[in-house]
Design a protein around this motif. Structure first.
Motif, PDB file in Angstrom:
ATOM      1  N   UNK A  77       0.828  -1.196   0.000  1.00 28.13           N
ATOM      2  CA  UNK A  77       0.000   0.000   0.000  1.00 28.13           C
ATOM      3  C   UNK A  77       0.864   1.248   0.000  1.00 28.13           C
ATOM      4  N   UNK A  78       0.276   2.320  -0.462  1.00 27.62           N
ATOM      5  CA  UNK A  78       0.890   3.637  -0.398  1.00 27.62           C
ATOM      6  C   UNK A  78      -0.118   4.552   0.278  1.00 27.62           C
ATOM      7  N   UNK A  79       0.280   5.146   1.390  1.00 30.08           N
ATOM      8  CA  UNK A  79      -0.611   6.022   2.147  1.00 30.08           C
ATOM      9  C   UNK A  79      -0.196   7.472   1.957  1.00 30.08           C
ATOM     10  N   UNK A  80      -1.183   8.322   1.726  1.00 26.28           N
ATOM     11  CA  UNK A  80      -0.915   9.744   1.579  1.00 26.28           C
ATOM     12  C   UNK A  80      -1.920  10.511   2.438  1.00 26.28           C
ATOM     13  N   UNK A  81      -1.408  11.314   3.371  1.00 25.94           N
ATOM     14  CA  UNK A  81      -2.303  12.149   4.173  1.00 25.94           C
ATOM     15  C   UNK A  81      -2.697  13.363   3.342  1.00 25.94           C
ATOM     16  N   UNK A  82      -3.991  13.619   3.275  1.00 20.56           N
ATOM     17  CA  UNK A  82      -4.511  14.737   2.493  1.00 20.56           C
ATOM     18  C   UNK A  82      -4.560  15.997   3.354  1.00 20.56           C
ATOM     19  N   UNK A  83      -4.721  17.128   2.725  1.00 20.43           N
ATOM     20  CA  UNK A  83      -4.745  18.410   3.438  1.00 20.43           C
ATOM     21  C   UNK A  83      -5.825  18.481   4.505  1.00 20.43           C
ATOM     22  N   UNK A  84      -6.946  17.794   4.296  1.00 17.31           N
ATOM     23  CA  UNK A  84      -8.050  17.837   5.258  1.00 17.31           C
ATOM     24  C   UNK A  84      -7.890  16.822   6.390  1.00 17.31           C
ATOM     25  N   UNK A  85      -6.779  16.066   6.399  1.00 12.67           N
ATOM     26  CA  UNK A  85      -6.531  15.092   7.452  1.00 12.67           C
ATOM     27  C   UNK A  85      -6.972  13.676   7.114  1.00 12.67           C
ATOM     28  N   UNK A  86      -7.732  13.501   6.038  1.00  9.07           N
ATOM     29  CA  UNK A  86      -8.111  12.173   5.587  1.00  9.07           C
ATOM     30  C   UNK A  86      -6.901  11.513   4.931  1.00  9.07           C
ATOM     31  N   UNK A  87      -7.044  10.229   4.627  1.00  6.87           N
ATOM     32  CA  UNK A  87      -5.958   9.475   3.989  1.00  6.87           C
ATOM     33  C   UNK A  87      -6.443   8.871   2.695  1.00  6.87           C
ATOM     34  N   UNK A  88      -5.576   8.935   1.703  1.00  4.91           N
ATOM     35  CA  UNK A  88      -5.792   8.240   0.425  1.00  4.91           C
ATOM     36  C   UNK A  88      -4.817   7.067   0.428  1.00  4.91           C
ATOM     37  N   UNK A  89      -5.364   5.851   0.371  1.00  4.14           N
ATOM     38  CA  UNK A  89      -4.548   4.649   0.393  1.00  4.14           C
ATOM     39  C   UNK A  89      -4.726   3.936  -0.946  1.00  4.14           C
ATOM     40  N   UNK A  90      -3.604   3.640  -1.599  1.00  4.74           N
ATOM     41  CA  UNK A  90      -3.625   2.903  -2.852  1.00  4.74           C
ATOM     42  C   UNK A  90      -3.034   1.525  -2.591  1.00  4.74           C
ATOM     43  N   UNK A  91      -3.801   0.498  -2.925  1.00  5.93           N
ATOM     44  CA  UNK A  91      -3.403  -0.890  -2.719  1.00  5.93           C
ATOM     45  C   UNK A  91      -3.031  -1.529  -4.043  1.00  5.93           C
ATOM     46  N   UNK A  92      -1.956  -2.324  -4.026  1.00  8.49           N
ATOM     47  CA  UNK A  92      -1.466  -3.007  -5.220  1.00  8.49           C
ATOM     48  C   UNK A  92      -1.108  -4.437  -4.853  1.00  8.49           C
ATOM     49  N   UNK A  93      -1.453  -5.370  -5.700  1.00  6.93           N
ATOM     50  CA  UNK A  93      -1.117  -6.781  -5.473  1.00  6.93           C
ATOM     51  C   UNK A  93       0.388  -6.977  -5.564  1.00  6.93           C
ATOM     52  N   UNK A  94       0.927  -7.818  -4.657  1.00  8.45           N
ATOM     53  CA  UNK A  94       2.367  -8.070  -4.669  1.00  8.45           C
ATOM     54  C   UNK A  94       2.715  -9.161  -5.654  1.00  8.45           C
TER      55      UNK A  94
END
Length: 94
Positions: A77-94
């Motif tokens: 996964x790749x986690x990115x904290x957004x300006x509003x405090x929420x998180x955008x998480x992108x999941x990828x199969x290994x």
């Protein structure tokens, strides 16, 4: 980019599908959900990810750290904290 609403079995949130540069993305927003709904929806949606050309993108009200341990053998996964405090998480199969 055109997002198409799709149905994913055993989920309770709206999911959308779109493509960017040959990668297919499935996206959902769990920022207004209470536990365990974000985790349940994520786990069920991850079943759709079959290859390296697909990603699951989820928006969460906090970083879903307990989820990471459940999927560590099959997904990164790749986690990115957004300006509003929420998180955008992108999941990828290994």
């Amino acid at each position: 980019m055109k997002k198409e609403k799709i149905s994913i079995p055993m989920t309770t949130l709206d999911f959308y599908k779109y493509e960017i540069d040959g990668i297919i993305y499935y996206e959902f927003d769990a920022t207004e959900c209470s536990p365990p709904e974000p985790m349940v929806n994520t786990l069920n949606a991850l079943r759709m990810i079959k290859n390296e050309n697909e990603r699951l993108v989820g928006y969460f009200f906090h970083e879903p750290v307990p989820l990471y341990a459940k999927i560590a053998d099959s997904f990164v996964h790749e986690a990115k904290e957004l300006e509003n405090g929420d998180y955008k998480i992108t999941f990828k199969k290994t």
